[in-house]
Design a protein around this motif. Structure first.
Motif, PDB file in Angstrom:
ATOM      1  N   ALA A  14       9.689  -4.183  13.511  1.00 39.25           N
ATOM      2  CA  ALA A  14      10.863  -4.986  13.168  1.00 39.25           C
ATOM      3  C   ALA A  14      10.862  -6.265  14.008  1.00 39.25           C
ATOM      4  N   GLY A  15      11.179  -7.365  13.338  1.00 37.16           N
ATOM      5  CA  GLY A  15      11.161  -8.660  13.993  1.00 37.16           C
ATOM      6  C   GLY A  15       9.844  -9.395  13.856  1.00 37.16           C
ATOM      7  N   SER A  56      10.081 -25.724  -7.254  1.00 37.33           N
ATOM      8  CA  SER A  56      11.441 -25.226  -7.010  1.00 37.33           C
ATOM      9  C   SER A  56      11.380 -23.746  -6.678  1.00 37.33           C
ATOM     10  N   THR A  57      12.229 -23.328  -5.745  1.00 38.05           N
ATOM     11  CA  THR A  57      12.192 -21.950  -5.279  1.00 38.05           C
ATOM     12  C   THR A  57      13.537 -21.261  -5.449  1.00 38.05           C
ATOM     13  N   ASN A  58      13.473 -19.942  -5.507  1.00 35.22           N
ATOM     14  CA  ASN A  58      14.671 -19.118  -5.612  1.00 35.22           C
ATOM     15  C   ASN A  58      14.419 -17.843  -4.826  1.00 35.22           C
ATOM     16  N   TYR A  59      15.408 -17.420  -4.044  1.00 38.57           N
ATOM     17  CA  TYR A  59      15.239 -16.258  -3.187  1.00 38.57           C
ATOM     18  C   TYR A  59      16.352 -15.233  -3.404  1.00 38.57           C
ATOM     19  N   ALA A  60      16.015 -13.981  -3.197  1.00 38.73           N
ATOM     20  CA  ALA A  60      17.041 -12.950  -3.123  1.00 38.73           C
ATOM     21  C   ALA A  60      17.876 -13.201  -1.871  1.00 38.73           C
ATOM     22  N   GLY A  61      19.150 -12.889  -1.975  1.00 39.83           N
ATOM     23  CA  GLY A  61      20.033 -13.140  -0.841  1.00 39.83           C
ATOM     24  C   GLY A  61      19.609 -12.416   0.414  1.00 39.83           C
ATOM     25  N   SER A  62      19.013 -11.245   0.254  1.00 43.63           N
ATOM     26  CA  SER A  62      18.646 -10.426   1.417  1.00 43.63           C
ATOM     27  C   SER A  62      17.483 -11.006   2.216  1.00 43.63           C
ATOM     28  N   VAL A  63      16.726 -11.940   1.633  1.00 43.98           N
ATOM     29  CA  VAL A  63      15.560 -12.496   2.334  1.00 43.98           C
ATOM     30  C   VAL A  63      15.709 -13.988   2.621  1.00 43.98           C
ATOM     31  N   LEU A  85      11.123  -9.581  10.026  1.00 44.86           N
ATOM     32  CA  LEU A  85      11.117  -8.434   9.127  1.00 44.86           C
ATOM     33  C   LEU A  85      12.022  -7.318   9.629  1.00 44.86           C
ATOM     34  N   LYS A  86      12.626  -6.634   8.672  1.00 41.47           N
ATOM     35  CA  LYS A  86      13.544  -5.538   8.952  1.00 41.47           C
ATOM     36  C   LYS A  86      13.016  -4.253   8.300  1.00 41.47           C
ATOM     37  N   GLU A  88      14.416  -2.382   6.308  1.00 44.99           N
ATOM     38  CA  GLU A  88      14.802  -2.365   4.888  1.00 44.99           C
ATOM     39  C   GLU A  88      13.937  -3.248   4.008  1.00 44.99           C
ATOM     40  N   ASP A  89      13.026  -4.009   4.613  1.00 48.30           N
ATOM     41  CA  ASP A  89      12.050  -4.774   3.835  1.00 48.30           C
ATOM     42  C   ASP A  89      10.858  -3.910   3.430  1.00 48.30           C
ATOM     43  N   THR A  90      10.792  -2.696   3.921  1.00 52.33           N
ATOM     44  CA  THR A  90       9.693  -1.789   3.584  1.00 52.33           C
ATOM     45  C   THR A  90       9.679  -1.515   2.092  1.00 52.33           C
ATOM     46  N   ALA A  91       8.535  -1.774   1.464  1.00 55.51           N
ATOM     47  CA  ALA A  91       8.403  -1.609   0.018  1.00 55.51           C
ATOM     48  C   ALA A  91       6.966  -1.940  -0.385  1.00 55.51           C
ATOM     49  N   VAL A  92       6.662  -1.663  -1.640  1.00 54.94           N
ATOM     50  CA  VAL A  92       5.440  -2.194  -2.229  1.00 54.94           C
ATOM     51  C   VAL A  92       5.789  -3.548  -2.837  1.00 54.94           C
ATOM     52  N   TYR A  93       5.046  -4.551  -2.464  1.00 59.23           N
ATOM     53  CA  TYR A  93       5.287  -5.917  -2.927  1.00 59.23           C
ATOM     54  C   TYR A  93       4.302  -6.261  -4.035  1.00 59.23           C
ATOM     55  N   TYR A  94       4.841  -6.792  -5.133  1.00 60.47           N
ATOM     56  CA  TYR A  94       4.048  -7.119  -6.300  1.00 60.47           C
ATOM     57  C   TYR A  94       4.101  -8.615  -6.583  1.00 60.47           C
TER      58      TYR A  94
END
Length: 119
Positions: A14-15, A56-63, A85-86, A88-94
């Motif tokens: 984390a961090g 142009s970019t767009n982000y989820a609020g959580s990131v 990084l937190k 809760e960012d743990t995931a498979v990224y596609y």
């Protein structure tokens, strides 16, 4: 045959930071939107960040404020710089891309790369 090849996932505390890359392998005529999605265990796949052909970019609020999406059009590659990084960012990224190849405009997905953030 078009493939989106991802790299850069792994285990981080984390961090910490990670940088994901996704390159389109094959003859590509044009790429419109490129983006990153993620799916955590037991959850639906969600949008993380998008970037258009014009930048142009767009982000989820959580990131927002922690992650940065960018692209290199000459290399047909999209990047995701992930900082602070937190767990809760743990995931498979596609990786995802809307692109024009010999078979016309289609939407493509990468195979996914695991990101694990330990607390």
């Amino acid at each position: 045959q078009v493939q989106l090849v991802e790299s850069g996932g792994g285990l981080v505390q984390a961090g910490g930071s990670l940088r994901l890359s996704c390159a389109a392998s094959a003859s590509i005529f044009s790429i419109d939107r490129m983006g990153w999605y993620r799916q955590a265990p037991g959850k639906q796949r969600e949008l993380v960040a998008l970037i258009t052909s014009g930048g142009s970019t767009n982000y989820a609020g959580s990131v927002k404020g922690r992650f940065t999406i960018s692209r290199d059009n000459a290399k047909n590659t999209v990047y995701l710089q992930m900082n602070s990084l937190k767990p809760e960012d743990t995931a498979v990224y596609y990786c995802n891309a809307e692109l024009l190849a010999t078979t016309g405009w289609k939407n493509y997905w990468g195979q996914g790369t695991q990101v694990t953030v330990s607390s």
